[in-house]
Design an enzyme around this catalytic site. Sequence first.
Site, PDB file in Angstrom:
ATOM      1  N   HIS A  15      -0.352  -0.100  -9.869  1.00  0.00           N
ATOM      2  CA  HIS A  15      -1.114  -0.980  -8.976  1.00  0.00           C
ATOM      3  C   HIS A  15      -1.670  -2.207  -9.733  1.00  0.00           C
ATOM      4  O   HIS A  15      -2.887  -2.358  -9.878  1.00  0.00           O
ATOM      5  CB  HIS A  15      -2.257  -0.217  -8.292  1.00  0.00           C
ATOM      6  CG  HIS A  15      -2.755  -0.908  -7.050  1.00  0.00           C
ATOM      7  ND1 HIS A  15      -3.202  -0.226  -5.954  1.00  0.00           N
ATOM      8  CD2 HIS A  15      -2.880  -2.215  -6.740  1.00  0.00           C
ATOM      9  CE1 HIS A  15      -3.587  -1.089  -5.012  1.00  0.00           C
ATOM     10  NE2 HIS A  15      -3.390  -2.319  -5.487  1.00  0.00           N
ATOM     11  N   ARG A  33       0.840  -1.195   0.000  1.00  0.00           N
ATOM     12  CA  ARG A  33       0.000   0.000   0.000  1.00  0.00           C
ATOM     13  C   ARG A  33       0.875   1.245   0.000  1.00  0.00           C
ATOM     14  O   ARG A  33       1.905   1.280   0.693  1.00  0.00           O
ATOM     15  CB  ARG A  33      -0.882   0.048   1.256  1.00  0.00           C
ATOM     16  CG  ARG A  33      -2.170  -0.699   1.139  1.00  0.00           C
ATOM     17  CD  ARG A  33      -3.126  -0.044   0.123  1.00  0.00           C
ATOM     18  NE  ARG A  33      -4.361  -0.776   0.008  1.00  0.00           N
ATOM     19  CZ  ARG A  33      -4.572  -1.804  -0.815  1.00  0.00           C
ATOM     20  NH1 ARG A  33      -3.624  -2.221  -1.608  1.00  0.00           N
ATOM     21  NH2 ARG A  33      -5.753  -2.409  -0.860  1.00  0.00           N
ATOM     22  N   GLU A  60      -3.488   7.439  -6.085  1.00  0.00           N
ATOM     23  CA  GLU A  60      -3.536   6.655  -7.322  1.00  0.00           C
ATOM     24  C   GLU A  60      -4.674   7.158  -8.189  1.00  0.00           C
ATOM     25  O   GLU A  60      -5.780   7.332  -7.669  1.00  0.00           O
ATOM     26  CB  GLU A  60      -3.720   5.163  -6.999  1.00  0.00           C
ATOM     27  CG  GLU A  60      -2.528   4.600  -6.230  1.00  0.00           C
ATOM     28  CD  GLU A  60      -2.651   3.121  -5.874  1.00  0.00           C
ATOM     29  OE1 GLU A  60      -3.639   2.488  -6.268  1.00  0.00           O
ATOM     30  OE2 GLU A  60      -1.744   2.603  -5.216  1.00  0.00           O
TER      31      GLU A  60
HETATM   32  C1  8YV Z   1      -7.129  -4.394  -5.513  1.00  0.00           C
HETATM   33  C2  8YV Z   1      -5.395  -4.702  -3.756  1.00  0.00           C
HETATM   34  O1  8YV Z   1      -8.097  -4.940  -4.670  1.00  0.00           O
HETATM   35  O2  8YV Z   1      -6.350  -6.633  -2.790  1.00  0.00           O
HETATM   36  C3  8YV Z   1      -5.863  -5.537  -2.620  1.00  0.00           C
HETATM   37  O3  8YV Z   1      -5.753  -5.054  -1.489  1.00  0.00           O
HETATM   38  O4  8YV Z   1      -4.703  -3.774  -3.548  1.00  0.00           O
HETATM   39  C4  8YV Z   1      -5.766  -4.961  -5.177  1.00  0.00           C
HETATM   40  O5  8YV Z   1      -5.648  -6.250  -5.483  1.00  0.00           O
HETATM   41  C5  8YV Z   1      -7.570  -4.599  -6.933  1.00  0.00           C
HETATM   42  O6  8YV Z   1      -6.598  -4.188  -7.790  1.00  0.00           O
HETATM   43  C6  8YV Z   1      -8.831  -3.828  -7.209  1.00  0.00           C
HETATM   44  O7  8YV Z   1      -9.208  -3.960  -8.526  1.00  0.00           O
END
Ligand code: 8YV
Length: 317
Positions: A281, A230, A259
């Site tokens: 991401h 993150r 983002e």
């Molecule tokens: C997003 C993520 O959920 O699971 C997580 O925490 O950061 C990612 O996998 C995903 O990209 C949303 O489309």
Amino acid sequence: MIKVIVTEQEYKKALHVFDNAEGFECIPAPPEESGLAAKIRETGAKFAIIGINKYCLDLYDAIPEGGVIARFGVGHDGVDKVLAKNRGIHCCNTPGVLDDSVAECAIGLMLSAARHLAACSAGNKAGRWNPCLGIELSGKILAVIGCGNIGKKVAKIAKYGFGMKVVGFDVAKPADSSAIDELTHDFATAVKNADFISFHIPDIPSTRDFINFDRLKMMKHSAILINTARGGILNENALYDALKSGIIAGAALDVFKTEPYSPQNPEKDLRTLDGIIMTPHIGSSTREACERMAKAALRNIELATHGKIKEMNLIIQ
Ligand code: 8YV
């Protein structure tokens, strides 16, 4: 038919699943909170599948009591769990189904940074034939910060695939730590000799800006940092300073404070630095993981419609 609102980006990532989900009518909606809330109200839906945007008010007003906010993914820093609880809304996520994809992405970023793959490719395409020297992963030390499911997978690939030595940092002892050669609760000890440092911790109040200038200074000057967790855990201005002044050698980032990426300080724009790889991401963005996340999110909602709340992947505060 169970009406489910799905944020557009997530809908597109698993189009086939959402278009063909039996018993569900999946409706794409904009990810911004006001647009998402408007779509929920307009359709009368009780369920929403969401990506990584931060939601702080409208969404919780739009979803009726007993409804579900289902994360397409694991991290839930964008969901206000207290507000949801106060409104009687269930929150859930999709643990376990994206670990391979994120771990492979972290390893890919590490390899790319070690061999300057992104820079070499960009240079070649721009007409510069510059076969620059990299370093091998074999025999190097990898610090895995956060030894949950993803961290442990990264450790496994690094140790058994590349012959790296893995040092794990975690506040708790991981259940299966067979790929972790050395485990410590002390960050300085974990990173002191590490050539690569890969982060796998959530963004919670206690980890916000965890990677600050003081912690960057604990790393070797030749160290390369990888963040697929993150953006909230990294102080981007501190990283800029550390890279600029040679405190560490490089970074490969898949996640950012804002983002799409925009610098926290316009004078400390990470995009202007050479020793950095920045991807948008994409850790969990594989066909396989997205299909599994979509199915898991829909299953959570289906369980809610049958009152099987305890069987859902509930997000525990
Ligand atoms: C997003 C993520 O959920 O699971 C997580 O925490 O950061 C990612 O996998 C995903 O990209 C949303 O489309």
